[in-house]
Scaffold this motif. Sequence first.
Motif, PDB file in Angstrom:
ATOM      1  N   TYR A 143       0.820  -1.213   0.000  1.00  0.00           N
ATOM      2  CA  TYR A 143       0.000   0.000   0.000  1.00  0.00           C
ATOM      3  C   TYR A 143       0.853   1.262   0.000  1.00  0.00           C
ATOM      4  O   TYR A 143       0.376   2.355   0.321  1.00  0.00           O
ATOM      5  CB  TYR A 143      -0.924   0.008   1.209  1.00  0.00           C
ATOM      6  CG  TYR A 143      -1.807  -1.202   1.308  1.00  0.00           C
ATOM      7  CD1 TYR A 143      -2.829  -1.416   0.382  1.00  0.00           C
ATOM      8  CD2 TYR A 143      -1.620  -2.152   2.305  1.00  0.00           C
ATOM      9  CE1 TYR A 143      -3.638  -2.542   0.462  1.00  0.00           C
ATOM     10  CE2 TYR A 143      -2.423  -3.266   2.392  1.00  0.00           C
ATOM     11  CZ  TYR A 143      -3.428  -3.467   1.470  1.00  0.00           C
ATOM     12  OH  TYR A 143      -4.232  -4.577   1.541  1.00  0.00           O
ATOM     13  N   THR A 156       2.088   2.983  -2.496  1.00  0.00           N
ATOM     14  CA  THR A 156       1.716   3.983  -3.506  1.00  0.00           C
ATOM     15  C   THR A 156       0.601   4.882  -2.996  1.00  0.00           C
ATOM     16  O   THR A 156       0.612   6.093  -3.244  1.00  0.00           O
ATOM     17  CB  THR A 156       1.279   3.283  -4.787  1.00  0.00           C
ATOM     18  OG1 THR A 156       0.230   2.341  -4.493  1.00  0.00           O
ATOM     19  CG2 THR A 156       2.445   2.527  -5.412  1.00  0.00           C
ATOM     20  N   TYR A 157      -0.345   4.324  -2.269  1.00  0.00           N
ATOM     21  CA  TYR A 157      -1.446   5.143  -1.749  1.00  0.00           C
ATOM     22  C   TYR A 157      -0.943   6.090  -0.655  1.00  0.00           C
ATOM     23  O   TYR A 157      -1.359   7.252  -0.574  1.00  0.00           O
ATOM     24  CB  TYR A 157      -2.553   4.249  -1.206  1.00  0.00           C
ATOM     25  CG  TYR A 157      -3.104   3.284  -2.230  1.00  0.00           C
ATOM     26  CD1 TYR A 157      -4.025   3.703  -3.178  1.00  0.00           C
ATOM     27  CD2 TYR A 157      -2.694   1.953  -2.250  1.00  0.00           C
ATOM     28  CE1 TYR A 157      -4.534   2.822  -4.123  1.00  0.00           C
ATOM     29  CE2 TYR A 157      -3.195   1.069  -3.179  1.00  0.00           C
ATOM     30  CZ  TYR A 157      -4.113   1.510  -4.118  1.00  0.00           C
ATOM     31  OH  TYR A 157      -4.611   0.635  -5.060  1.00  0.00           O
ATOM     32  N   GLU A 181       2.102   7.260  -0.402  1.00  0.00           N
ATOM     33  CA  GLU A 181       2.914   8.286  -1.055  1.00  0.00           C
ATOM     34  C   GLU A 181       2.033   9.334  -1.720  1.00  0.00           C
ATOM     35  O   GLU A 181       2.337  10.537  -1.672  1.00  0.00           O
ATOM     36  CB  GLU A 181       3.830   7.619  -2.077  1.00  0.00           C
ATOM     37  CG  GLU A 181       4.765   8.595  -2.785  1.00  0.00           C
ATOM     38  CD  GLU A 181       5.661   7.883  -3.777  1.00  0.00           C
ATOM     39  OE1 GLU A 181       6.463   8.562  -4.442  1.00  0.00           O
ATOM     40  OE2 GLU A 181       5.561   6.639  -3.885  1.00  0.00           O
ATOM     41  N   ARG A 182       0.956   8.891  -2.333  1.00  0.00           N
ATOM     42  CA  ARG A 182       0.041   9.842  -2.969  1.00  0.00           C
ATOM     43  C   ARG A 182      -0.599  10.770  -1.952  1.00  0.00           C
ATOM     44  O   ARG A 182      -0.768  11.967  -2.199  1.00  0.00           O
ATOM     45  CB  ARG A 182      -1.042   9.075  -3.726  1.00  0.00           C
ATOM     46  CG  ARG A 182      -1.954   9.937  -4.562  1.00  0.00           C
ATOM     47  CD  ARG A 182      -3.011   9.069  -5.211  1.00  0.00           C
ATOM     48  NE  ARG A 182      -2.388   7.958  -5.962  1.00  0.00           N
ATOM     49  CZ  ARG A 182      -3.085   6.951  -6.479  1.00  0.00           C
ATOM     50  NH1 ARG A 182      -4.399   6.890  -6.305  1.00  0.00           N
ATOM     51  NH2 ARG A 182      -2.462   6.001  -7.159  1.00  0.00           N
ATOM     52  N   PHE A 183      -0.929  10.219  -0.789  1.00  0.00           N
ATOM     53  CA  PHE A 183      -1.539  11.041   0.251  1.00  0.00           C
ATOM     54  C   PHE A 183      -0.544  12.045   0.829  1.00  0.00           C
ATOM     55  O   PHE A 183      -0.856  13.206   1.066  1.00  0.00           O
ATOM     56  CB  PHE A 183      -2.094  10.155   1.373  1.00  0.00           C
ATOM     57  CG  PHE A 183      -2.560  10.916   2.573  1.00  0.00           C
ATOM     58  CD1 PHE A 183      -3.784  11.560   2.559  1.00  0.00           C
ATOM     59  CD2 PHE A 183      -1.768  11.002   3.718  1.00  0.00           C
ATOM     60  CE1 PHE A 183      -4.218  12.272   3.666  1.00  0.00           C
ATOM     61  CE2 PHE A 183      -2.197  11.702   4.825  1.00  0.00           C
ATOM     62  CZ  PHE A 183      -3.424  12.341   4.805  1.00  0.00           C
ATOM     63  N   LEU A 199       2.279  13.274  -0.536  1.00  0.00           N
ATOM     64  CA  LEU A 199       2.774  14.253  -1.502  1.00  0.00           C
ATOM     65  C   LEU A 199       1.672  15.048  -2.169  1.00  0.00           C
ATOM     66  O   LEU A 199       1.963  15.886  -3.025  1.00  0.00           O
ATOM     67  CB  LEU A 199       3.610  13.548  -2.578  1.00  0.00           C
ATOM     68  CG  LEU A 199       4.840  12.778  -2.061  1.00  0.00           C
ATOM     69  CD1 LEU A 199       5.534  12.093  -3.220  1.00  0.00           C
ATOM     70  CD2 LEU A 199       5.786  13.701  -1.323  1.00  0.00           C
ATOM     71  N   GLU A 200       0.442  14.810  -1.797  1.00  0.00           N
ATOM     72  CA  GLU A 200      -0.650  15.511  -2.482  1.00  0.00           C
ATOM     73  C   GLU A 200      -0.586  17.003  -2.238  1.00  0.00           C
ATOM     74  O   GLU A 200      -0.742  17.806  -3.164  1.00  0.00           O
ATOM     75  CB  GLU A 200      -1.992  14.964  -2.006  1.00  0.00           C
ATOM     76  CG  GLU A 200      -3.186  15.607  -2.700  1.00  0.00           C
ATOM     77  CD  GLU A 200      -4.508  15.047  -2.206  1.00  0.00           C
ATOM     78  OE1 GLU A 200      -5.552  15.464  -2.717  1.00  0.00           O
ATOM     79  OE2 GLU A 200      -4.471  14.196  -1.291  1.00  0.00           O
ATOM     80  N   SER A 222       2.271  18.725  -4.302  1.00  0.00           N
ATOM     81  CA  SER A 222       2.188  18.710  -5.759  1.00  0.00           C
ATOM     82  C   SER A 222       1.107  19.628  -6.308  1.00  0.00           C
ATOM     83  O   SER A 222       1.024  19.806  -7.520  1.00  0.00           O
ATOM     84  CB  SER A 222       1.934  17.275  -6.246  1.00  0.00           C
ATOM     85  OG  SER A 222       0.692  16.803  -5.727  1.00  0.00           O
TER      86      SER A 222
END
Length: 301
Positions: A191, A193-194, A196-198, A200-201, A204
Amino acid sequence: MSDEERRDSLADQAAAWIPPWERPTPPRPRTETDATPEPSAELEPPATAPAEPEPAPAPAPRMPAAEPAILDTHHSHRTETVQDPVGESAAEPEGEGGVGVPGKRGRRRPTPEPEPAPVLDDTELRGALEAILLVVDQPVSELTLAQVVEQSPERIGPMLDEIAAGYTAAGHGFELRRAAGGWRLYTRPEYATYVERFVLEGQSVRLTQAALETLAVIAYKQPVTRSRISAIRGVNCDGVIRTLVSRGLVEECGTEADSGAFLYRTTTMFLEKLGLNSVDDLPPLAPFLPDDVEELADATR
């Protein structure tokens, strides 16, 4: 005196003579030391002579190997020497007010041991460990956990292994792992990737036009106050400055000497994002300014 009378006198003296071993002992003449009359049996002893206290009954011996009682010639109390458990004899008074034998140390009373902590059942121990692991920011050792929950360290390791196995069997998105000599909760690699997306949101997201204008003013006018930035832009920019500070692009750098207002400047992250070594590498503003910039500056003053 005639011879006859002399013979009668000598006969009388011979008849009245008593041998020395049959004579009664004459009374001794009284001296000054015998002036004080002897106390009779009916009279009480003088008040100046203190009555000797009646000795208290001897206590029962505390240990079977007790030495015989020792009579202290300097005091009127009897002491009993008892063998100390640590190998030294300790003198203890017999009765109240007793005096110990010189050179002997008294027995020390043992310090009462604290009551042991109650033993937690497995359910309560599991909940306590999970609550602690949720708030730690670095791996915590089994010994530290045992001290916090006041339980035996031998129970902590197996319980942590059981908790980790339960998380894996239930398919949770996190797991309990041993790392750096301790235990800590981690997210599972599948998990990542999820996560990291949270994380770095927020970084970005593009800056708004107002944020870019405010950042440009600070970059070229730093250090600059908030009121000066608002005067240049013509609008209130308090919210925009808070956004830039939270993003790490702008920071406070002291106060103005005259007004005491906070001064702002760009950060190292700002230079990293733009690929600059210092603020001196910023492009000049002259090519981007209108021809009547001086008139506009005078109008804003």
